[in-house]
Design an enzyme around this catalytic site. Structure first.
Site, PDB file in Angstrom:
ATOM      1  N   ASP A 169     -25.631 130.570  11.060  1.00 26.89           N
ATOM      2  CA  ASP A 169     -24.621 131.484  11.615  1.00 26.89           C
ATOM      3  C   ASP A 169     -24.395 132.721  10.762  1.00 26.89           C
ATOM      4  O   ASP A 169     -23.296 133.281  10.738  1.00 26.89           O
ATOM      5  CB  ASP A 169     -23.277 130.749  11.829  1.00 26.89           C
ATOM      6  N   LYS A 211     -28.124 136.140  12.409  1.00 29.81           N
ATOM      7  CA  LYS A 211     -29.563 136.379  12.625  1.00 29.81           C
ATOM      8  C   LYS A 211     -29.830 137.070  13.968  1.00 29.81           C
ATOM      9  O   LYS A 211     -30.608 138.011  14.057  1.00 29.81           O
ATOM     10  CB  LYS A 211     -30.331 135.035  12.573  1.00 29.81           C
ATOM     11  N   ALA A 226     -29.245 126.006  17.773  1.00 30.65           N
ATOM     12  CA  ALA A 226     -28.957 127.383  17.381  1.00 30.65           C
ATOM     13  C   ALA A 226     -28.039 128.038  18.400  1.00 30.65           C
ATOM     14  O   ALA A 226     -28.070 127.712  19.581  1.00 30.65           O
ATOM     15  CB  ALA A 226     -30.262 128.173  17.290  1.00 30.65           C
ATOM     16  N   GLY A 227     -27.251 128.976  17.922  1.00 28.08           N
ATOM     17  CA  GLY A 227     -26.453 129.833  18.800  1.00 28.08           C
ATOM     18  C   GLY A 227     -26.480 131.203  18.174  1.00 28.08           C
ATOM     19  O   GLY A 227     -25.868 131.415  17.137  1.00 28.08           O
ATOM     20  N   HIS A 228     -27.242 132.102  18.754  1.00 28.77           N
ATOM     21  CA  HIS A 228     -27.428 133.432  18.172  1.00 28.77           C
ATOM     22  C   HIS A 228     -26.707 134.463  19.038  1.00 28.77           C
ATOM     23  O   HIS A 228     -27.047 134.646  20.208  1.00 28.77           O
ATOM     24  CB  HIS A 228     -28.928 133.753  18.059  1.00 28.77           C
ATOM     25  N   GLN A 232     -30.902 128.216  12.198  1.00 24.76           N
ATOM     26  CA  GLN A 232     -30.200 127.516  11.116  1.00 24.76           C
ATOM     27  C   GLN A 232     -30.293 128.352   9.822  1.00 24.76           C
ATOM     28  O   GLN A 232     -30.386 129.556   9.908  1.00 24.76           O
ATOM     29  CB  GLN A 232     -30.737 126.087  10.913  1.00 24.76           C
ATOM     30  N   THR A 258     -20.920 124.882  19.782  1.00 22.69           N
ATOM     31  CA  THR A 258     -20.020 123.741  19.953  1.00 22.69           C
ATOM     32  C   THR A 258     -18.549 124.153  19.944  1.00 22.69           C
ATOM     33  O   THR A 258     -17.685 123.340  20.280  1.00 22.69           O
ATOM     34  CB  THR A 258     -20.238 122.727  18.809  1.00 22.69           C
ATOM     35  N   LYS A 277     -21.081 140.829   7.835  1.00 20.24           N
ATOM     36  CA  LYS A 277     -19.656 140.498   7.945  1.00 20.24           C
ATOM     37  C   LYS A 277     -18.817 140.893   6.733  1.00 20.24           C
ATOM     38  O   LYS A 277     -17.780 140.288   6.484  1.00 20.24           O
ATOM     39  CB  LYS A 277     -19.486 139.003   8.278  1.00 20.24           C
ATOM     40  N   SER A 328     -24.152 144.913   7.570  1.00 22.43           N
ATOM     41  CA  SER A 328     -23.568 144.842   8.913  1.00 22.43           C
ATOM     42  C   SER A 328     -22.056 144.862   8.781  1.00 22.43           C
ATOM     43  O   SER A 328     -21.474 144.095   8.015  1.00 22.43           O
ATOM     44  CB  SER A 328     -24.046 143.566   9.609  1.00 22.43           C
TER      45      SER A 328
HETATM   46  P1  GDP Z   1     -26.634 133.415  14.017  1.00 20.24           P
HETATM   47  O1  GDP Z   1     -26.646 132.000  14.455  1.00 20.24           O
HETATM   48  O2  GDP Z   1     -27.154 133.591  12.632  1.00 20.24           O
HETATM   49  O3  GDP Z   1     -27.301 134.359  14.982  1.00 20.24           O
HETATM   50  O4  GDP Z   1     -25.090 133.839  13.963  1.00 20.24           O
HETATM   51  P2  GDP Z   1     -23.938 133.468  15.043  1.00 20.24           P
HETATM   52  O5  GDP Z   1     -24.133 134.309  16.247  1.00 20.24           O
HETATM   53  O6  GDP Z   1     -23.841 132.017  15.240  1.00 20.24           O
HETATM   54  O7  GDP Z   1     -22.644 133.862  14.226  1.00 20.24           O
HETATM   55  C1  GDP Z   1     -22.421 135.151  13.779  1.00 20.24           C
HETATM   56  C2  GDP Z   1     -21.095 135.655  14.393  1.00 20.24           C
HETATM   57  O8  GDP Z   1     -20.656 136.792  13.691  1.00 20.24           O
HETATM   58  C3  GDP Z   1     -21.250 136.083  15.836  1.00 20.24           C
HETATM   59  O9  GDP Z   1     -20.033 135.857  16.501  1.00 20.24           O
HETATM   60  C4  GDP Z   1     -21.519 137.584  15.720  1.00 20.24           C
HETATM   61  O10 GDP Z   1     -21.126 138.312  16.861  1.00 20.24           O
HETATM   62  C5  GDP Z   1     -20.646 137.931  14.541  1.00 20.24           C
HETATM   63  N1  GDP Z   1     -21.138 139.011  13.682  1.00 20.24           N
HETATM   64  C6  GDP Z   1     -22.414 139.339  13.351  1.00 20.24           C
HETATM   65  N2  GDP Z   1     -22.426 140.324  12.435  1.00 20.24           N
HETATM   66  C7  GDP Z   1     -21.134 140.628  12.177  1.00 20.24           C
HETATM   67  C8  GDP Z   1     -20.497 141.545  11.288  1.00 20.24           C
HETATM   68  O11 GDP Z   1     -21.114 142.284  10.523  1.00 20.24           O
HETATM   69  N3  GDP Z   1     -19.126 141.548  11.300  1.00 20.24           N
HETATM   70  C9  GDP Z   1     -18.390 140.744  12.100  1.00 20.24           C
HETATM   71  N4  GDP Z   1     -17.078 140.811  12.028  1.00 20.24           N
HETATM   72  N5  GDP Z   1     -18.972 139.864  12.935  1.00 20.24           N
HETATM   73  C10 GDP Z   1     -20.317 139.805  12.961  1.00 20.24           C
HETATM   74  P1  IMO Z   2     -27.870 128.878  13.983  1.00 23.55           P
HETATM   75  O1  IMO Z   2     -29.310 129.126  14.325  1.00 23.55           O
HETATM   76  C1  IMO Z   2     -24.976 126.353  11.904  1.00 23.55           C
HETATM   77  C2  IMO Z   2     -25.921 122.072  11.635  1.00 23.55           C
HETATM   78  C3  IMO Z   2     -25.056 121.108  12.398  1.00 23.55           C
HETATM   79  C4  IMO Z   2     -25.158 119.902  11.494  1.00 23.55           C
HETATM   80  C5  IMO Z   2     -26.609 119.946  11.034  1.00 23.55           C
HETATM   81  C6  IMO Z   2     -27.556 119.078  11.834  1.00 23.55           C
HETATM   82  O2  IMO Z   2     -26.918 129.291  15.048  1.00 23.55           O
HETATM   83  O3  IMO Z   2     -27.544 129.416  12.633  1.00 23.55           O
HETATM   84  P2  IMO Z   2     -28.596 119.240  14.265  1.00 23.55           P
HETATM   85  O4  IMO Z   2     -27.957 119.331  15.606  1.00 23.55           O
HETATM   86  O5  IMO Z   2     -29.503 120.393  13.945  1.00 23.55           O
HETATM   87  O6  IMO Z   2     -29.264 117.930  14.028  1.00 23.55           O
HETATM   88  O7  IMO Z   2     -27.380 119.301  13.220  1.00 23.55           O
HETATM   89  O8  IMO Z   2     -27.004 121.301  11.162  1.00 23.55           O
HETATM   90  N1  IMO Z   2     -26.512 123.159  12.459  1.00 23.55           N
HETATM   91  C7  IMO Z   2     -26.113 124.439  12.416  1.00 23.55           C
HETATM   92  N2  IMO Z   2     -25.104 125.022  11.738  1.00 23.55           N
HETATM   93  N3  IMO Z   2     -25.809 127.107  12.650  1.00 23.55           N
HETATM   94  C8  IMO Z   2     -26.839 126.539  13.298  1.00 23.55           C
HETATM   95  O9  IMO Z   2     -27.770 127.265  13.955  1.00 23.55           O
HETATM   96  C9  IMO Z   2     -27.011 125.137  13.236  1.00 23.55           C
HETATM   97  N4  IMO Z   2     -27.892 124.272  13.766  1.00 23.55           N
HETATM   98  C10 IMO Z   2     -27.584 123.073  13.275  1.00 23.55           C
HETATM   99  O10 IMO Z   2     -23.731 121.577  12.501  1.00 23.55           O
HETATM  100  O11 IMO Z   2     -24.350 120.071  10.352  1.00 23.55           O
HETATM  101 MG    MG Z   3     -25.316 130.531  15.175  1.00 23.96          MG
END
Ligand code: GDP
Ligand code: IMO
Ligand code: MG
Length: 426
Positions: A13, A16, A39-41, A225, A302, A332, A413
């Site tokens: 998170d 990416k 993953a949740g991007h 991840q 989640t 961030k 960022s």
């Molecule tokens: P990823 O899994 O690595 O793609 O990251 P996630 O999308 O799960 O989590 C990143 C969160 O931070 C998302 O809600 C983005 O919209 C947000 N985000 C990304 N870059 C920035 C930033 O520079 N500042 C802030 N405030 N939020 C950001």
């Molecule tokens: P992105 O790509 C944050 C964590 C889960 C748990 C462990 C194992 O969005 O960064 P799994 O379901 O993979 O067997 O869970 O890994 N986890 C993540 N935490 N960002 C993720 O993906 C994750 N994918 C898995 O919370 O601790």
């Molecule tokens: Mg994520």
């Protein structure tokens, strides 16, 4: 011939998805190499927000081909939901998205096994995303998996039934009693989703990628991840089940190590973790809560609360080492815009011995972070357009991190939107 890799250096998170979207116009291909719908991007642009799980984050720019590589595990139902939602919002996918025939399929029973394994672990549970990731990779490594290419073969149904029976025995051994009606319904949806998947080009992605490289094109590999969740180098056993590190791009796409160019390592100006497991710099106080609120630190998949803490430079140095990071991307920092004081963990005190090297285990009981305190910049940076506008204290913070991490920070960022991204020229 160029393959660059972008990956997370913390516990996921890091942001990416946002940066892959920003960098995509510089590449011909964007490819996911591991992980799955755990993953949740998140991407934000033009006032809209999208969360991608299995589809690479290059999908919103135009002209690039997006590839789901062999190292990925794919849930057909979640894939179909994600793809159909994108199509409904006007993105034509079948021409620009290709799926490796060697990617493994997450079956409905893999999700049941994920839940049953977690239940059996009791207090020691990993806190998985519940998407069946661990059981699917387990089947892959034990040579029992079903692959995307199998859905094109005549004996697919027989292979599926054999795998399902094996899973039901495993569930039984774990004391789980699956609801047979719910399972039948999920199977029906799963088979329908396979029909939808068959409308995509299912490819030998290793051939595809190497051919485009030989034709002088470029590839951006998108990690999922983060390094601290890597099955070999992360906080084992509280990790995911794939290699999230740079080497995973080689095995997850069929790219030779010598073809890797830049390795972009992405990190937050603080640190978060979701699920169980050690987290030495975790904050349990008001500061942790403030970071969570300001950073909207809730899981994209989640909705779970993310645990928040200060940046951990010991873990980051280790992540930079195992990945061979050439450029750092800091995300961030805007979340800290209002802070008087910012802390950074530069070493661990383990039973009275101070070390800057990441240890075998980071068992919370023993590992005490050693902090350096830095003054906050107390400036809203979210509307800035170039590094020339950065306040001096922020510049000092970046310099401090670059010295500690011995790697340049080339992108900063300052907000979730595509446009809130500043490249540094030094
Ligand atoms: P990823 O899994 O690595 O793609 O990251 P996630 O999308 O799960 O989590 C990143 C969160 O931070 C998302 O809600 C983005 O919209 C947000 N985000 C990304 N870059 C920035 C930033 O520079 N500042 C802030 N405030 N939020 C950001
Ligand atoms: P992105 O790509 C944050 C964590 C889960 C748990 C462990 C194992 O969005 O960064 P799994 O379901 O993979 O067997 O869970 O890994 N986890 C993540 N935490 N960002 C993720 O993906 C994750 N994918 C898995 O919370 O601790
Ligand atoms: Mg994520």
């Amino acid at each position: 011939m160029k393959v660059d890799v972008l990956l997370g250096l913390q516990w996921g998170d890091e942001g990416k998805g946002k940066v892959v979207d920003v960098l995509t116009p510089r590449y011909d291909i964007v490819a996911r190499f591991q992980g799955g719908p755990n993953a949740g991007h998140t991407l934000e642009f033009e006032g809209k927000k999208y969360v991608l799980r299995s589809i690479p984050s290059g999908i919103f720019q135009s002209g690039q081909i997006n590839v789901i590589g062999n190292g990925v595990v794919l849930d057909p139902v979640l894939f179909a939901e994600e793809a159909k939602a994108l199509e409904a919002s006007g993105n034509k996918l079948t021409d620009v998205l290709k799926i490796s025939k060697k990617a493994h399929l997450i079956m409905p029973t893999h999700r049941l096994l994920d839940a049953a394994n977690e239940k059996a672990k009791g207090k020691g549970k990993i806190g998985t995303t519940g998407k069946g990731i661990g059981p699917t990779y387990t089947d892959k490594i034990s040579r029992n998996g079903l692959r995307v290419g199998d859905i094109l073969s005549d004996d697919f149904n027989a292979k599926y039934s054999a795998a399902k029976e094996r899973h039901l025995e495993q569930l039984h051994a774990l004391g789980a009693d699956p609801d047979t009606e719910a399972l039948a319904e999920n199977e029906r949806k799963w088979m329908d989703a396979l029909d939808y998947m068959r409308t995509f080009e299912l490819i030998d992605s290793e051939h595809f990628i190497n051919k485009v490289l030989n034709a002088g094109k470029s590839v951006l590999c998108e990690g999922a991840q983060g390094t601290m969740l890597d099955v070999d180098f992360g906080s084992y056993p509280f990790v995911t089940s794939s290699n999230t590190v740079c080497a995973g791009a080689c095995t997850g796409l069929g790219v030779a190590p010598r073809k890797i160019g830049e390795v972009f390592g992405i990190f937050k100006a603080y640190c978060t973790r979701v699920g169980s497991g050690p987290f030495p710099t975790e904050l349990f106080d008001e500061t942790g809560k403030t970071i969570r609120d300001l950073g909207h630190e809730y899981g994209a998949v989640t909705g779970r609360e993310r645990r928040c803490g200060w940046i951990d430079l010991v873990a980051l140095r280790y992540a930079i080492m195992v990945n061979g990071v050439t450029q750092l991307i800091m995300m961030k920092s805007d979340v800290l815009d209002g802070f008087d004081e910012i802390k950074a963990c530069t070493a661990y005190d383990i039973d009275g011995t101070v070390t800057r090297d990441f240890p075998y285990t980071i068992d919370d009981e023993k590992v005490k972070p050693v902090y350096v305190s830095l003054p906050g910049w107390k400036t809203d940076m979210t509307k800035m357009k170039s590094e020339a506008e950065f306040p001096q204290k922020f510049v000092d913070y970046i310099k401090f991190l670059e010295q500690e991490l011995e790697t340049p920070i080339t992108i900063v960022s300052i907000g979730p939107d595509r446009k809130q991204t500043i490249e540094r020229t030094h």
